[in-house]
Write a protein that holds these residues in place. Structure first.
Motif, PDB file in Angstrom:
ATOM      1  N   LEU A   1       3.114  -1.844  -8.431  1.00  0.00           N
ATOM      2  CA  LEU A   1       3.542  -0.502  -8.820  1.00  0.00           C
ATOM      3  C   LEU A   1       4.792  -0.082  -8.059  1.00  0.00           C
ATOM      4  CD1 LEU A   1       0.171   1.496  -8.902  1.00  0.00           C
ATOM      5  CD2 LEU A   1       1.655   1.003 -10.851  1.00  0.00           C
ATOM      6  N   ALA A   2       4.860  -0.485  -6.806  1.00  0.00           N
ATOM      7  CA  ALA A   2       5.992  -0.123  -5.946  1.00  0.00           C
ATOM      8  C   ALA A   2       6.089  -1.135  -4.827  1.00  0.00           C
ATOM      9  CB  ALA A   2       5.816   1.285  -5.376  1.00  0.00           C
ATOM     10  N   SER A   3       7.302  -1.302  -4.309  1.00  0.00           N
ATOM     11  CA  SER A   3       7.521  -2.257  -3.225  1.00  0.00           C
ATOM     12  C   SER A   3       8.423  -1.621  -2.188  1.00  0.00           C
ATOM     13  CB  SER A   3       8.158  -3.538  -3.769  1.00  0.00           C
ATOM     14  OG  SER A   3       8.395  -4.451  -2.732  1.00  0.00           O
ATOM     15  N   ALA A   4       7.966  -1.607  -0.939  1.00  0.00           N
ATOM     16  CA  ALA A   4       8.726  -0.998   0.150  1.00  0.00           C
ATOM     17  C   ALA A   4       9.059  -2.048   1.189  1.00  0.00           C
ATOM     18  CB  ALA A   4       7.928   0.156   0.762  1.00  0.00           C
ATOM     19  N   SER A   5       9.681  -1.631   2.274  1.00  0.00           N
ATOM     20  CA  SER A   5      10.160  -2.583   3.279  1.00  0.00           C
ATOM     21  C   SER A   5       9.025  -3.230   4.058  1.00  0.00           C
ATOM     22  CB  SER A   5      11.108  -1.876   4.247  1.00  0.00           C
ATOM     23  OG  SER A   5      10.464  -0.765   4.837  1.00  0.00           O
ATOM     24  N   VAL A   6       7.873  -2.561   4.160  1.00  0.00           N
ATOM     25  CA  VAL A   6       6.759  -3.087   4.950  1.00  0.00           C
ATOM     26  C   VAL A   6       5.633  -3.601   4.059  1.00  0.00           C
ATOM     27  CG1 VAL A   6       4.913  -2.421   6.556  1.00  0.00           C
ATOM     28  CG2 VAL A   6       7.266  -1.699   6.993  1.00  0.00           C
ATOM     29  N   ALA A   7       5.399  -3.008   2.898  1.00  0.00           N
ATOM     30  CA  ALA A   7       4.260  -3.386   2.053  1.00  0.00           C
ATOM     31  C   ALA A   7       4.577  -3.095   0.597  1.00  0.00           C
ATOM     32  CB  ALA A   7       3.006  -2.617   2.493  1.00  0.00           C
ATOM     33  N   GLN A   8       3.699  -3.592  -0.287  1.00  0.00           N
ATOM     34  CA  GLN A   8       3.783  -3.245  -1.701  1.00  0.00           C
ATOM     35  C   GLN A   8       2.384  -2.927  -2.211  1.00  0.00           C
ATOM     36  OE1 GLN A   8       5.716  -6.809  -3.173  1.00  0.00           O
ATOM     37  NE2 GLN A   8       3.834  -7.568  -4.116  1.00  0.00           N
ATOM     38  N   VAL A   9       2.311  -2.220  -3.349  1.00  0.00           N
ATOM     39  CA  VAL A   9       1.010  -1.769  -3.861  1.00  0.00           C
ATOM     40  C   VAL A   9       0.817  -2.266  -5.283  1.00  0.00           C
ATOM     41  CG1 VAL A   9       0.859   0.257  -2.377  1.00  0.00           C
ATOM     42  CG2 VAL A   9       1.984   0.442  -4.587  1.00  0.00           C
ATOM     43  N   HIS A  10      -0.462  -2.595  -5.597  1.00  0.00           N
ATOM     44  CA  HIS A  10      -0.851  -3.073  -6.923  1.00  0.00           C
ATOM     45  C   HIS A  10      -1.966  -2.181  -7.460  1.00  0.00           C
ATOM     46  CE1 HIS A  10       1.194  -7.087  -6.703  1.00  0.00           C
ATOM     47  NE2 HIS A  10       1.102  -6.838  -5.416  1.00  0.00           N
ATOM     48  N   ALA A  11      -1.963  -1.940  -8.751  1.00  0.00           N
ATOM     49  CA  ALA A  11      -3.041  -1.193  -9.392  1.00  0.00           C
ATOM     50  C   ALA A  11      -4.242  -2.113  -9.596  1.00  0.00           C
ATOM     51  CB  ALA A  11      -2.579  -0.643 -10.734  1.00  0.00           C
ATOM     52  N   ALA A  12      -5.454  -1.535  -9.462  1.00  0.00           N
ATOM     53  CA  ALA A  12      -6.686  -2.311  -9.637  1.00  0.00           C
ATOM     54  C   ALA A  12      -7.823  -1.365 -10.006  1.00  0.00           C
ATOM     55  CB  ALA A  12      -7.017  -3.098  -8.365  1.00  0.00           C
ATOM     56  N   GLN A  13      -8.973  -1.964 -10.316  1.00  0.00           N
ATOM     57  CA  GLN A  13     -10.179  -1.184 -10.591  1.00  0.00           C
ATOM     58  C   GLN A  13     -11.349  -1.839  -9.885  1.00  0.00           C
ATOM     59  OE1 GLN A  13     -12.139  -1.157 -14.574  1.00  0.00           O
ATOM     60  NE2 GLN A  13     -11.729   1.041 -14.549  1.00  0.00           N
ATOM     61  N   LEU A  14     -12.114  -1.015  -9.126  1.00  0.00           N
ATOM     62  CA  LEU A  14     -13.283  -1.535  -8.419  1.00  0.00           C
ATOM     63  C   LEU A  14     -14.403  -1.868  -9.407  1.00  0.00           C
ATOM     64  CD1 LEU A  14     -13.465   0.936  -5.384  1.00  0.00           C
ATOM     65  CD2 LEU A  14     -12.513  -1.375  -5.404  1.00  0.00           C
ATOM     66  N   LYS A  15     -15.330  -2.669  -8.954  1.00  0.00           N
ATOM     67  CA  LYS A  15     -16.489  -3.014  -9.791  1.00  0.00           C
ATOM     68  C   LYS A  15     -17.294  -1.777 -10.155  1.00  0.00           C
ATOM     69  CE  LYS A  15     -16.196  -7.584  -9.913  1.00  0.00           C
ATOM     70  NZ  LYS A  15     -16.124  -8.339 -11.186  1.00  0.00           N
ATOM     71  N   SER A  16     -17.236  -0.750  -9.293  1.00  0.00           N
ATOM     72  CA  SER A  16     -17.979   0.488  -9.573  1.00  0.00           C
ATOM     73  C   SER A  16     -17.237   1.411 -10.531  1.00  0.00           C
ATOM     74  CB  SER A  16     -18.258   1.229  -8.260  1.00  0.00           C
ATOM     75  OG  SER A  16     -17.076   1.369  -7.497  1.00  0.00           O
ATOM     76  N   GLY A  17     -16.029   1.023 -10.964  1.00  0.00           N
ATOM     77  CA  GLY A  17     -15.324   1.760 -12.006  1.00  0.00           C
ATOM     78  C   GLY A  17     -14.165   2.622 -11.543  1.00  0.00           C
ATOM     79  N   GLU A  18     -13.973   2.823 -10.225  1.00  0.00           N
ATOM     80  CA  GLU A  18     -12.900   3.688  -9.744  1.00  0.00           C
ATOM     81  C   GLU A  18     -11.536   2.995  -9.861  1.00  0.00           C
ATOM     82  OE1 GLU A  18     -15.594   2.938  -8.015  1.00  0.00           O
ATOM     83  OE2 GLU A  18     -16.497   4.733  -7.103  1.00  0.00           O
ATOM     84  N   ASP A  19     -10.546   3.746 -10.344  1.00  0.00           N
ATOM     85  CA  ASP A  19      -9.165   3.265 -10.339  1.00  0.00           C
ATOM     86  C   ASP A  19      -8.606   3.385  -8.922  1.00  0.00           C
ATOM     87  OD1 ASP A  19      -9.135   2.654 -13.017  1.00  0.00           O
ATOM     88  OD2 ASP A  19      -8.294   4.588 -13.627  1.00  0.00           O
ATOM     89  N   VAL A  20      -8.009   2.313  -8.427  1.00  0.00           N
ATOM     90  CA  VAL A  20      -7.519   2.289  -7.051  1.00  0.00           C
ATOM     91  C   VAL A  20      -6.135   1.635  -7.014  1.00  0.00           C
ATOM     92  CG1 VAL A  20      -9.839   2.191  -6.039  1.00  0.00           C
ATOM     93  CG2 VAL A  20      -8.620   0.048  -6.580  1.00  0.00           C
ATOM     94  N   VAL A  21      -5.510   1.739  -5.846  1.00  0.00           N
ATOM     95  CA  VAL A  21      -4.315   0.949  -5.555  1.00  0.00           C
ATOM     96  C   VAL A  21      -4.609   0.099  -4.329  1.00  0.00           C
ATOM     97  CG1 VAL A  21      -2.645   2.534  -6.581  1.00  0.00           C
ATOM     98  CG2 VAL A  21      -3.285   2.810  -4.187  1.00  0.00           C
ATOM     99  N   VAL A  22      -4.082  -1.117  -4.342  1.00  0.00           N
ATOM    100  CA  VAL A  22      -4.280  -2.058  -3.242  1.00  0.00           C
ATOM    101  C   VAL A  22      -2.934  -2.239  -2.545  1.00  0.00           C
ATOM    102  CG1 VAL A  22      -5.087  -4.346  -2.571  1.00  0.00           C
ATOM    103  CG2 VAL A  22      -6.048  -3.216  -4.605  1.00  0.00           C
ATOM    104  N   LYS A  23      -2.883  -1.863  -1.286  1.00  0.00           N
ATOM    105  CA  LYS A  23      -1.651  -1.982  -0.506  1.00  0.00           C
ATOM    106  C   LYS A  23      -1.723  -3.246   0.340  1.00  0.00           C
ATOM    107  CE  LYS A  23       1.455   0.757   2.400  1.00  0.00           C
ATOM    108  NZ  LYS A  23       1.704   2.089   2.968  1.00  0.00           N
ATOM    109  N   VAL A  24      -0.654  -4.042   0.313  1.00  0.00           N
ATOM    110  CA  VAL A  24      -0.634  -5.336   0.994  1.00  0.00           C
ATOM    111  C   VAL A  24       0.618  -5.417   1.865  1.00  0.00           C
ATOM    112  CG1 VAL A  24      -0.869  -7.824   0.706  1.00  0.00           C
ATOM    113  CG2 VAL A  24      -1.662  -6.292  -1.108  1.00  0.00           C
ATOM    114  N   VAL A  25       0.440  -5.796   3.134  1.00  0.00           N
ATOM    115  CA  VAL A  25       1.577  -5.952   4.042  1.00  0.00           C
ATOM    116  C   VAL A  25       2.364  -7.206   3.681  1.00  0.00           C
ATOM    117  CG1 VAL A  25       2.239  -6.367   6.450  1.00  0.00           C
ATOM    118  CG2 VAL A  25       0.444  -4.710   5.919  1.00  0.00           C
TER     119      VAL A  25
END
Length: 526
Positions: free
Chosen positions: A131-155
């Motif tokens: 979804l976005a990429s910054a100098s330290v990390a980037q984020v991806h859209a995802a959905q948990l098994k329980s149904g919540e929409d989330v974002v996953v931030k990765v260094v």
């Protein structure tokens, strides 16, 4: 490790040569020895093509090319307009956190390694396109098994070694500057770089960011001012963080905000209120409030609510800094320049031997022309910067703990004026500060603080008793045979101290209240 550091140094050198940064240094009033050294650099004797870029653009592009440490350092430096020429400060302010993303395969591998399970077992859905990429990390859209929409931030992989190498070179330059320049020593570059190193390394620990976000969410629980997304702690690790996905309008998308009927004046004023609430009520403020981290909820446009993300950089002030800052601002609002000058001296922001009358006159010279203008035409951030420039003449030292605060204030002001150009920041801020100061000396707050001080009295008393016993008895007589006079004497001394300091409902007289409570406790105890 040394080989990597040398490679990094050569890359930095190539960037310096490419963008002619040595020319920028030679334009500064440097000591003759350093100027001679720069003149003798080998590449200055080689043919060089002419660069048409202005100096500010050259500096900005070089920082972007050198990576996250230099980008973020340039962003922080851009807030110190009292130290930089205007054209360079303007260019540094354009530095963006957006950088090309790293491959999705690397992100997925790191997520699976950190969470200890294949991606298919962790999420119902995962979008490999960030979804976005910054100098330290980037984020991806995802959905948990329980149904919540989330974002996953990765260094970003492999950042820490590069950051530590860059910081080592920054420390070397800071120490060199302190040795060569008196002005540099006043600016305390080593301490500034040290604070910066702590800030950027903290950003690599997403558990710290998750904790910051949780605390900020708790501070504004149920508030209509600010919403902070929920953190899902079961899926958080040092290099991976999972949090609620928010759906809002970017705060810079004025067309979309107008289309949904957002009250832009209220939105701008609430930004100011959020800032002062975080600084003075909580002493816990989001210190990276650039537009990419701020959204506006679509739920109640007539009663707009901010959404804040990316809590990797959090600032705080001590109670003393809070108090001095609030008093400075209120005195400034009231045009009490003598009090502003005295508070700067009392706080240690300028040397104690600073001539009070001269300092007051200098502040008045800066401020009086400003007050002749309509308040809506005054830039609050620029007023602070001009005050800092004046203080520089009186050897005011940089206060590293206030750098993040100044950066955040300028961000908030710029954002507010973009949303609502007629924003009167002073009128919005002054009632909040006055209310905060009244609450500090309210009877309930006085009793609460007195109770906290009194809770410490028994411990202090025991230490004082042991010390007086050793003095009175030479350490030979056992404690069971002690006489009560030492504690009575100590109690009398504390009461005399309280009387000499004066006890009245002012935040600055807590030592006197403590002495009074301690003295009464010692004299009246059986």
């Amino acid at each position: 490790m040394k080989l990597l550091a040398l490679r990094r140094l050569f890359r930095i050198q190539r960037v310096i040569v490419r963008y002619r940064l040595d020319d920028l240094l030679l334009a500064l009033p440097l000591p003759w020895g350093l100027r001679l050294l720069l003149r003798l650099l080998p590449w200055r004797w080689l043919p060089r093509r002419t660069l048409e870029m202005p100096r500010g653009e050259r500096l900005r592009r070089s920082l972007e090319e050198l990576g996250p440490v230099f980008i973020k350092f340039g962003q922080i430096l851009s807030t110190r307009r009292d130290l930089l020429p205007g054209d360079i400060a303007d260019e540094l302010a354009r530095l963006q956190d957006r950088v090309p993303p790293f491959p999705a395969a690397q992100a997925i591998a790191l997520i699976e390694q950190q969470l200890g399970a294949p991606l298919a077992r962790l999420f119902t859905r995962f979008d490999p396109q960030p979804l976005a990429s910054a100098s330290v990390a980037q984020v991806h859209a995802a959905q948990l098994k329980s149904g919540e929409d989330v974002v996953v931030k990765v260094v970003r992989p492999g950042l820490e070694p590069v950051i530590r190498q860059d910081m080592a070179w920054l420390f070397l330059l800071a120490r060199l500057a302190e040795r060569l320049s008196r002005d540099a020593r006043r600016l305390r570059p080593v301490e500034v770089v040290s604070d910066y190193q702590k800030t950027i390394l903290d950003e690599l620990d997403l558990l710290r960011e998750a904790a910051n976000a949780t605390q900020l969410r708790r501070n504004f629980e149920g508030s209509t001012l600010l919403y902070v997304p929920q953190v899902y702690w079961d899926w958080c690790r040092p290099q991976v963080m999972v949090m609620e996905r928010i759906y809002g309008i970017p705060v810079t998308d004025l067309a979309a905000l107008r289309d949904q009927g957002t009250d832009l004046r209220k939105l701008a004023e609430r930004g100011v209120e959020i800032f002062f609430t975080q600084v003075f009520r909580d002493s816990f403020f989001h210190a990276d409030m650039h537009p990419g981290n701020v959204f506006v909820s679509t739920r109640t446009p007539h009663d707009p609510q901010y959404i804040g993300i990316d809590c990797g950089i959090i600032g705080s002030l001590t109670a003393e800094d809070q108090d001095y800052l609030a008093r400075n601002l209120l005195a400034f609002f009231k045009r009490d320049y003598r009090k502003v000058a005295q508070l700067h001296i009392d706080s240690g922001w300028v040397p104690p031997d600073t001539p009070l009358n001269d300092f007051e006159a200098a502040i008045r010279t800066v401020c009086e022309p400003i007050f002749e203008k309509p308040l809506k035409d005054i830039s609050f951030g620029q007023v602070l910067l001009r005050l800092f420039q004046t203080a520089r003449r009186f050897n005011m030292e940089v206060q590293p703990q206030l750098v993040l605060l100044q950066k955040t204030l300028l961000n908030i002001e710029g954002l507010g004026r973009q949303l609502y150009p007629d924003l009167d920041l002073w009128v919005t801020a002054k009632p909040f500060l006055e209310r905060w100061m009244r609450e500090r000396i309210s009877p309930l707050r006085l009793l609460r603080n007195l109770h906290q001080q009194a809770e410490q009295v028994p411990q202090l008393t025991r230490k004082a008793e042991r010390a007086l016993e050793r003095i009175a008895q030479g350490g030979a007589q056992p404690a069971a045979k002690r006489h009560p006079w030492p504690e009575r004497l100590l109690g009398a001394v504390l009461l005399l101290g309280a009387a000499s300091l004066g006890v009245h409902p002012d935040p600055q007289t807590w030592p006197a209240w403590s002495m009074l409570a301690g003295g009464l406790y010692l004299i009246l105890r059986r």
